[in-house]
Design a protein around this motif. Structure first.
Motif, short mmCIF file in Angstrom:
data_model
loop_
_atom_site.label_atom_id
_atom_site.label_comp_id
_atom_site.label_asym_id
_atom_site.label_seq_id
_atom_site.Cartn_x
_atom_site.Cartn_y
_atom_site.Cartn_z
N GLN A 82 -9.88 0.85 -0.20
CA GLN A 82 -9.08 0.24 0.87
C GLN A 82 -9.66 0.56 2.24
OE1 GLN A 82 -4.60 -0.01 -0.66
NE2 GLN A 82 -5.47 2.01 -0.99
N GLU A 127 -3.30 -8.22 -4.84
CA GLU A 127 -4.71 -8.57 -5.01
C GLU A 127 -4.88 -10.02 -5.43
OE1 GLU A 127 -7.34 -7.05 -4.14
OE2 GLU A 127 -6.44 -5.13 -3.61
N ALA A 129 -10.08 -3.13 -8.57
CA ALA A 129 -9.15 -2.82 -7.48
C ALA A 129 -7.87 -2.18 -8.00
CB ALA A 129 -8.82 -4.09 -6.71
N VAL A 153 0.33 -3.67 -6.46
CA VAL A 153 -1.11 -3.73 -6.20
C VAL A 153 -1.70 -4.98 -6.84
CG1 VAL A 153 -3.32 -2.61 -6.65
CG2 VAL A 153 -1.35 -1.23 -5.96
N ASN A 180 -0.50 9.13 -4.31
CA ASN A 180 -0.76 8.56 -5.63
C ASN A 180 0.43 7.71 -6.08
OD1 ASN A 180 -3.31 9.81 -6.05
ND2 ASN A 180 -2.26 11.73 -6.48
N ILE A 205 -6.89 1.58 -7.04
CA ILE A 205 -5.80 1.74 -6.08
C ILE A 205 -4.50 2.18 -6.75
CG2 ILE A 205 -4.39 0.51 -4.38
CD1 ILE A 205 -6.87 -1.34 -3.94
N GLY A 260 -9.21 4.92 -4.78
CA GLY A 260 -8.39 3.85 -4.24
C GLY A 260 -8.39 3.84 -2.73
N ASP A 261 -8.25 5.03 -2.11
CA ASP A 261 -8.31 5.11 -0.66
C ASP A 261 -9.67 4.66 -0.15
OD1 ASP A 261 -5.72 5.95 -0.40
OD2 ASP A 261 -6.20 8.05 -0.02
N ALA A 306 1.11 4.43 -5.48
CA ALA A 306 0.95 2.98 -5.48
C ALA A 306 1.56 2.38 -6.75
CB ALA A 306 -0.52 2.60 -5.37
N ARG A 333 -10.16 10.10 -4.76
CA ARG A 333 -9.60 9.15 -3.80
C ARG A 333 -10.32 7.79 -3.84
NH1 ARG A 333 -8.44 11.52 2.05
NH2 ARG A 333 -7.29 9.55 2.09
N ARG A 368 0.81 -1.21 0.00
CA ARG A 368 0.00 0.00 0.00
C ARG A 368 0.84 1.26 0.00
NH1 ARG A 368 -5.04 -0.30 4.24
NH2 ARG A 368 -6.36 -1.71 3.02
#
Length: 340
Positions: A180, A37, A124, A33, A26, A128, A176-177, A28, A174, A20
Motif C-alpha cells: 500500500q 481491489e 494484494a 480488501v 493486522n 494486505i 501489506g503495508d 484488515a 509488513r 484500509r
C-alpha cells in the motif's frame, strides 16, 4: 533500506481509505480488501470511495453479497467499469461461501482458485488482508519500480523485469503495508508527469532520479488508434415509460439493462435492429462513447408505440430511469432521448 525508508514514510503519510487498516495493524478485513481491489481495477480512488461505502452498507459481508440478485448487483455496478468484473464479483462471493464456508483462502495460491481472481488481486489480498509476503504490482507500483531501477523498456515488455526488481525489495514483514505504501507513493509523489522527487523517501536509492529524467521511465507505450464503430439506439416510448431490454450475458455490458440497439458496425446502420415496427424518427442526436478498444457513435431514433414490442424487455418509467442501472453509454442516450 528501500523497504525500511518507505515504511517509515508510510507510517506518517498513509492515505486514510475506508477499506484500509491503519499502518502496522493486522486488522484488515479480507472481504473489504477483496471488494476494494476489484472495484479499483481501472477505476479511480475518488470514484470508488463513496461507492465502496454504498456496497458495504447494502452487502456488509461476503455471505450477503453471495445472496444478492444478479440484476441488483449489476445495477449497483453502473459507473464502475467493465461489467464482467461485477459478474466475477458475484461468482467469487458465491464460491467463497459455497466452497470455503464464507472465509477467503489466506494464500496467493488459494485465492487464485477463486473465480475472477488473477495474479494481482491474489497477491494484494494475500499481502494486505493476511500479511503474506507477496509481490503486489499495479500500475502505480510499475512506475515506481521502473524509476527506482531505471528500467527503460516500454510497457508491456517492461513488466517481467519490473516484477523481478519488485521481488528484490519486497520485505518479509509488513508486506501489506509495503504494497500500500508503494501504491500511495505512485499515486501522490511518483506521478506520471512532474514527479515530486524532493518529497520522495526513496530518491537516494532511485536510479531514475539520479539520471535527471525520472519521468522518462518506463518508456511510454505506443498507442494504436482506436477504431470507430457506429450503431443506432432506439427510444421507444409509451404512456410515460420507455422500452428497455436486457443485453446478452456474454459480451460487452453483458446482463445489463439497456436501450435497444442494432448491431455496432463500421458504418451507420440506420434503423437495422429496431425493436418494433413503428414510425421511427431519426432525431439527429449522436451519442459518443469511448470503450477501451474502440470508439462508438450511436444515432438516436425515437418512436411512440402503443402495442407491445417484439422480444423480451420491460416498460420502465421515464421518471425513474436513474434507478434502472443503465451503463454509461445508455445513460447518456437516455438523457438525450428524453429531450429529443
Amino acid at each position: 533500506m528501500i523497504a525500511a525508508d518507505l515504511l517509515a514514510w508510510y507510517d506518517r503519510h498513509a492515505r486514510v481509505l475506508p477499506w484500509r487498516a491503519p499502518p502496522g495493524s493486522n486488522a484488515a478485513d479480507p472481504y473489504a480488501v477483496w471488494l476494494s481491489e476489484v472495484m479499483l481495477q481501472q477505476t479511480s480512488v475518488a470514484t470508488v470511495r463513496p461507492r465502496f461505502a454504498e456496497f458495504l452498507e447494502r452487502w456488509p459481508s461476503v455471505e450477503a453479497l453471495a445472496a444478492a440478485a444478479d440484476a441488483d448487483l449489476m445495477a449497483a455496478w453502473a459507473g464502475l467499469g467493465y461489467y464482467a468484473r461485477a459478474r466475477n464479483l458475484l461468482a467469487c462471493a458465491r464460491a467463497v461461501v459455497r466452497e470455503h464456508g464464507g472465509r477467503f483462502p489466506d494464500t496467493e495460491a488459494g485465492l487464485r482458485t477463486l473465480p475472477g481472481v488473477g495474479d494481482y488481486t491474489a497477491a494484494a489480498v494475500a499481502a494486505i488482508a493476511f500479511g503474506r509476503r507477496a509481490v503486489v504490482v499495479d500500475a502505480n507500483v510499475e512506475r515506481v519500480v521502473a524509476r527506482l531501477f531505471a528500467i527503460a523498456q516500454p510497457l508491456p515488455a517492461a513488466r517481467p523485469p519490473i516484477r523481478a526488481a519488485a521481488e528484490t525489495i519486497t520485505p518479509e514483514a509488513r508486506a501489506g503495508d509495503f504494497a500500500q505504501a508503494m501504491m500511495d507513493l505512485g499515486s501522490g509523489v511518483c506521478t506520471p508527469r512532474a514527479p515530486k522527487c524532493l518529497l520522495c523517501p526513496l530518491r537516494g536509492d532511485c536510479a531514475g532520479f539520479a539520471s535527471g529524467t525520472p519521468e522518462t521511465f518506463p518508456a511510454p507505450k505506443t498507442k494504436a488508434a482506436k477504431p470507430q464503430r457506429h450503431g443506432t439506439v432506439f427510444w421507444l416510448e409509451r404512456n410515460g415509460a420507455v422500452w428497455l431490454v436486457r443485453r446478452p450475458d456474454k459480451g460487452l455490458l453483458g446482463g445489463m439493462r439497456a436501450l435497444p440497439t442494432g448491431a455496432w458496425s463500421d458504418a451507420p446502420p440506420a434503423l437495422a435492429g429496431a425493436p418494433a415496427d413503428a414510425a421511427w424518427r431519426m432525431t439527429g442526436v449522436r451519442v459518443d462513447h469511448v470503450f477501451t478498444h474502440f470508439r462508438l457513435q450511436l444515432a438516436l431514433a425515437k418512436a411512440v408505440e402503443p402495442s407491445q414490442p417484439d422480444g423480451e424487455g420491460e416498460w420502465w418509467p421515464i421518471a425513474e430511469l436513474d434507478k434502472a442501472g443503465l451503463p454509461t453509454v445508455f445513460a447518456k442516450a437516455a438523457r438525450q432521448g428524453n429531450e429529443a
